[in-house]
Enzyme design. Structure first.
Site, PDB file in Angstrom:
ATOM      1  N   GLY A 152       0.826  -1.202   0.000  1.00  0.00           N
ATOM      2  CA  GLY A 152       0.000   0.000   0.000  1.00  0.00           C
ATOM      3  C   GLY A 152       0.856   1.246   0.000  1.00  0.00           C
ATOM      4  N   PRO A 156       2.405   4.848   1.223  1.00  0.00           N
ATOM      5  CA  PRO A 156       2.848   5.261   2.560  1.00  0.00           C
ATOM      6  C   PRO A 156       1.719   5.897   3.347  1.00  0.00           C
ATOM      7  CG  PRO A 156       4.455   5.912   0.896  1.00  0.00           C
ATOM      8  CD  PRO A 156       3.260   5.403   0.153  1.00  0.00           C
ATOM      9  N   GLY A 157       1.576   5.488   4.616  1.00  0.00           N
ATOM     10  CA  GLY A 157       0.572   6.084   5.492  1.00  0.00           C
ATOM     11  C   GLY A 157      -0.771   5.400   5.483  1.00  0.00           C
ATOM     12  N   THR A 158      -0.901   4.269   4.788  1.00  0.00           N
ATOM     13  CA  THR A 158      -2.198   3.588   4.724  1.00  0.00           C
ATOM     14  C   THR A 158      -2.424   2.636   5.890  1.00  0.00           C
ATOM     15  OG1 THR A 158      -1.165   2.015   3.193  1.00  0.00           O
ATOM     16  CG2 THR A 158      -2.489   3.781   2.233  1.00  0.00           C
ATOM     17  N   GLY A 159      -1.427   2.434   6.747  1.00  0.00           N
ATOM     18  CA  GLY A 159      -1.646   1.647   7.966  1.00  0.00           C
ATOM     19  C   GLY A 159      -1.129   0.231   7.906  1.00  0.00           C
ATOM     20  N   THR A 170       1.858  -1.053   9.008  1.00  0.00           N
ATOM     21  CA  THR A 170       2.443  -1.434  10.299  1.00  0.00           C
ATOM     22  C   THR A 170       1.364  -1.562  11.366  1.00  0.00           C
ATOM     23  OG1 THR A 170       4.474  -0.254   9.699  1.00  0.00           O
ATOM     24  CG2 THR A 170       4.180  -0.817  12.017  1.00  0.00           C
ATOM     25  N   HIS A 229      -7.382  35.982 -11.611  1.00  0.00           N
ATOM     26  CA  HIS A 229      -6.912  34.663 -12.024  1.00  0.00           C
ATOM     27  C   HIS A 229      -7.698  33.552 -11.323  1.00  0.00           C
ATOM     28  CE1 HIS A 229      -3.686  31.789 -13.350  1.00  0.00           C
ATOM     29  NE2 HIS A 229      -4.146  31.131 -12.287  1.00  0.00           N
ATOM     30  N   GLU A 230      -7.806  33.664 -10.004  1.00  0.00           N
ATOM     31  CA  GLU A 230      -8.517  32.626  -9.253  1.00  0.00           C
ATOM     32  C   GLU A 230     -10.001  32.614  -9.582  1.00  0.00           C
ATOM     33  OE1 GLU A 230      -6.903  30.404  -7.761  1.00  0.00           O
ATOM     34  OE2 GLU A 230      -4.984  31.422  -7.909  1.00  0.00           O
ATOM     35  N   ASP A 246      -0.687  25.551 -14.032  1.00  0.00           N
ATOM     36  CA  ASP A 246      -1.940  25.172 -14.698  1.00  0.00           C
ATOM     37  C   ASP A 246      -1.656  24.597 -16.078  1.00  0.00           C
ATOM     38  OD1 ASP A 246      -3.280  26.229 -12.501  1.00  0.00           O
ATOM     39  OD2 ASP A 246      -3.411  28.217 -13.412  1.00  0.00           O
TER      40      ASP A 246
END
Length: 596
Positions: free
Chosen positions: A184, A186-189, A191, A407-408, A483
Site C-alpha cells: 500500500g 505510505p501512510g495507509t496503515g 504497520t 486569475h482565481e 496550470d
C-alpha cells in the site's frame, strides 16, 4: 613507676607547647630524675616537658637517641613519658604521590581490558538480531483501532485464528500462509495492521526494518536473519514483521533494480531459506510491508513464502470518517464537529494524513485558547495539510493582488460552468505554500473512473485563470505555469494511455510504464512509438489545449460583469466561500435560517 605511651598526633596540645621555654636536653633529664615533671612528650626530635604546675619547657634530642639512651625509662619514676609517632603519617604523605600514580595506572589498565572485553562482546553479538520484541501484553493494538481497511482486516482474521487455534487447521491438512505481504501507499496503515494481528492473536511481535539487516561487514545480514528466526521459533507462536522489505528483497542480479550487492543478496537468500525451513508446527508467521512490490524478487513472492498479498488502498469517504473518529477519541470536541464534511474534503488522503489533520486541529484549538475542538479548527487543519500554511507575511502589490484575484475567479467561473467539473468549494487570494492564491474544487464522492468529458472540463477549468488575465489586463503572467503543466499532462495521458486521442492515434497505448500507479509512484515511461506518432501526440495535445482555452475565454467574456463584481468582493475579503460566490454569480440567496 615510669609510664610509657605511644599516641597519635596530639594537636590539641600545640597551643600549650607554643609558649614553652627552650632548655638544654640535660636539664629535662635532671628534672625527670628529680621528679619535677608530670609528663614528658617526645615528638620526633623535639622533647616537651610539663611540670606539676603546668609550665612547659622544650628541647631537642638527637634522632638516634631513644628513651632508654636518655635514661627516661626508670620504672620507679612516676613521670609519664609519651612518644608521639608521626613517622607513619610522614611515610604516608611521602608515598601518597606514588600511590596515586599507581592507582591511576591500574585504573587505565582495567579500563583498557574492559574495553577489549566489550569489543569482543560486541564482535560476538554483531550478528545478533536487532529486532524489537513486544510480548503479548505489550501489544495493545486491536482491529477496532484500525479503521478504513475492512477488506484487509477480513483477510487477516484467518491469520489470527490460525495463531489462536492452529490444530483446527492442521487436523484438516490446511496450511496457513507462511508469509503475508502488505502492499500500500505510505501512510495507509500497514504497520498498524501487523500490530493489530499480533494484538488480536495475543502473541509476541518481532519488529525490524529491512535496512537493519545489512551492514558493512560481510555475512552480518544473513547472521541476523538466522538469529531472528531462531528467536521467533523459541517464542512461537509469534509474528515477525519486516517493514520496508524492499530494502533487502529487491530483485537479484544487478539488472536495473540496485542488485549486485553481495551482502544484500546473501541476506535475501537467508530469508528465503529460513522461510522454506519453517516447520508446520512452529506457528511463526512472517508479515512484511512495502510500497514497492514491483521491485521485489520473484522468489520472495512465490507460493510457500510471501504467497498472500494484501493490498491496502487509500480510504474512501466512509473509511475516512471512521479513521477520523478513531483519531478524535482522545480529543475534546464540540457537538458541532461534522466529521462527514471533513471526510468529503480529504479525498485521496491516507490514514496518516487524517491523523495529522486531527492533531493540527487540536493545535489550532489550543493556540486559540479553546477548551475543545470546533468544526472551524478541523477545516483550518484540512486546508493547512492539503494546501499549506497561510503566508500572511508575503505582501503582494496592489497590481499583483488584483491579477491574482481575477486569475482565481477565472478558475472558479469556468469550473463552475463546466458540467463535469468537481464542485467549487472555496476561493482565496491568501498565499499558501508557493501559490499566490487557491481555487479549491472538491468532489462530492470518491471517483474511480474518469470520462473524457471530465478531462476536457478539467483542462478548461485549469486554463480559466490565464484566460481571465488576458481578457482583463490584456497581458499574461507566470501565474498560470503550473496550470499549463497540469493541462498538458492530462492531454498527453488522454492521447498516450487512455485511448482518448483522435483517429490518427487510435485506441493504442503509447509508452511503456515502469512503476505502480496505485501506490502513488510517478512511473517512468519508455518510448516505444515512432516519430510520426510522437508528432500526432504533440498535435493532439496542442489542439486540445487550444480548443479548451478558447472555450474558457468565451465563458469568461460572457460573464465579464459578474467577474468584476466578484473580484471587488474577493479583494476586500480575500476569501470567498461557495455560498458567497453563488449569491453574486447565480443570484442564490443564502439561507439565513441555517446561518450560512
Amino acid at each position: 613507676m615510669a609510664v610509657y605511651s605511644i599516641t597519635g598526633p596530639a594537636r590539641e596540645e600545640d597551643q600549650q607547647f607554643a609558649d614553652a621555654k627552650e632548655v638544654p636536653i640535660s636539664e629535662i633529664t635532671r628534672g625527670y630524675t628529680a621528679g619535677d615533671f608530670e609528663r614528658v612528650l617526645i615528638r620526633d626530635n623535639k622533647v616537651f616537658a610539663v611540670t606539676h604546675s603546668g609550665a612547659a619547657v622544650q628541647s631537642y634530642k638527637e634522632a638516634r637517641d631513644s628513651v632508654s639512651q636518655l635514661g627516661w625509662n626508670d620504672p620507679q619514676n612516676k613521670t609519664v613519658v609519651e612518644v608521639e609517632n608521626r613517622e607513619a603519617e610522614n611515610l604516608f604523605l611521602a608515598v601518597l604521590p606514588d600511590l596515586l600514580f599507581f592507582l591511576l595506572v591500574l585504573s587505565g589498565i582495567i579500563w583498557l581490558f574492559r574495553g577489549i572485553a566489550r569489543s569482543q562482546s560486541n564482535a560476538l553479538s554483531f550478528g545478533k538480531s536487532r529486532a524489537r520484541v513486544a510480548d503479548a501484553k505489550q501489544v495493545a493494538t486491536r482491529f477496532k483501532d484500525v479503521a478504513g481497511a475492512e477488506e484487509a482486516k477480513e483477510d487477516l482474521v484467518e491469520v489470527v485464528d490460525f495463531l489462536k487455534n492452529p490444530k483446527k487447521y492442521i487436523n484438516l491438512g490446511a496450511k496457513i500462509p507462511k508469509g503475508v505481504l502488505l502492499v500500500g501507499a505510505p501512510g495507509t496503515g500497514k504497520t498498524l495492521l501487523a500490530r493489530a494481528v499480533a494484538g488480536e492473536a495475543g502473541v509476541p511481535f518481532f519488529s525490524i526494518a529491512g535496512s537493519e539487516f545489512v551492514e558493512m561487514f560481510v555475512g552480518v545480514g544473513a547472521s541476523r536473519v538466522r538469529d531472528l528466526f531462531m528467536k521467533a521459533k523459541r517464542n512461537a507462536p509469534c509474528i515477525i514483521f519486516i517493514d520496508e522489505i524492499d530494502a533487502v528483497g529487491r530483485q537479484r542480479g544487478g539488472a536495473g533494480f540496485g542488485g549486485g550487492h553481495d551482502e544484500r543478496e546473501q541476506t535475501l537468500n537467508q530469508i528465503l531459506t529460513e522461510m522454506d525451513g519453517f516447520e508446520q508446527g512452529t506457528n511463526v508467521i512472517v508479515m512484511a510491508a512495502t510500497n514497492r512490490p514491483d521491485v521485489l524478487d520473484q522468489a520472495l513472492l512465490r507460493p510457500g513464502r510471501f504467497d498472500r498479498r494484501i493490498f491496502i488502498d487509500k480510504p474512501d469517504i466512509e473509511a475516512r470518517e471512521k479513521i477520523l473518529e478513531v483519531h478524535m477519541r482522545n480529543k475534546k470536541s464540540t457537538k458541532t464537529v461534522d466529521l462527514e464534511s471533513v471526510a468529503k474534503q480529504t479525498v485521496g488522503l491516507t490514514g496518516a494524513d487524517l491523523e495529522n489533520i486531527a492533531n493540527e486541529a487540536a493545535i489550532f484549538a489550543a493556540k486559540r485558547g479553546r477548551k475543545s475542538l470546533t468544526n472551524q479548527d478541523l477545516i483550518d487543519a484540512v486546508e493547512k495539510v492539503t494546501l499549506g500554511s497561510e503566508k500572511k507575511s508575503r505582501k503582494l502589490t496592489e497590481k499583483e493582488k488584483k491579477i491574482t484575484a481575477y486569475h482565481e475567479l477565472g478558475h472558479a467561473i469556468v469550473g463552475y460552468l463546466c458540467p463535469e467539473s468537481d464542485p467549487l468549494h472555496k476561493i482565496s487570494i491568501v498565499s499558501r505554500g508557493s501559490a499566490l492564491g487557491v481555487t479549491w474544487f472538491l468532489p462530492q464522492e470518491d471517483q474511480y473512473t474518469t470520462s473524457k468529458a471530465k478531462f476536457l472540463d478539467e483542462v478548461c477549468g485549469l486554463l480559466g485563470g490565464r484566460a481571465a488575465e488576458e481578457i482583463i489586463f490584456n497581458e499574461i503572467t507566470t501565474g498560470a505555469s503550473n496550470d499549463i503543466e497540469r493541462a498538458s499532462l492530462i492531454c498527453r495521458n488522454m492521447a498516450m494511455h487512455y485511448g482518448m486521442g483522435d483517429d490518427d492515434l487510435g485506441i493504442v497505448a503509447y509508452g511503456e510504464k515502469q512503476g505502480t500507479m496505485f501506490l502513488g509512484v510517478d512511473p517512468a515511461v519508455t518510448r516505444n512509438y515512432s516519430e510520426q506518432m510522437a508528432q500526432h501526440i504533440d498535435e493532439f495535445t496542442r489542439e486540445t489545449i487550444a480548443a479548451q482555452y478558447k472555450r474558457a475565454k468565451d465563458l469568461v467574456t460572457k460573464h465579464r460583469r459578474k467577474l468584476d463584481e466578484l473580484a471587488a468582493i474577493l479583494l476586500k475579503k480575500e476569501t470567498m466561500s461557495l455560498e458567497e460566490f453563488e449569491e453574486v454569480f447565480a443570484g442564490k440567496k443564502r439561507n439565513a435560517k441555517d446561518g450560512k
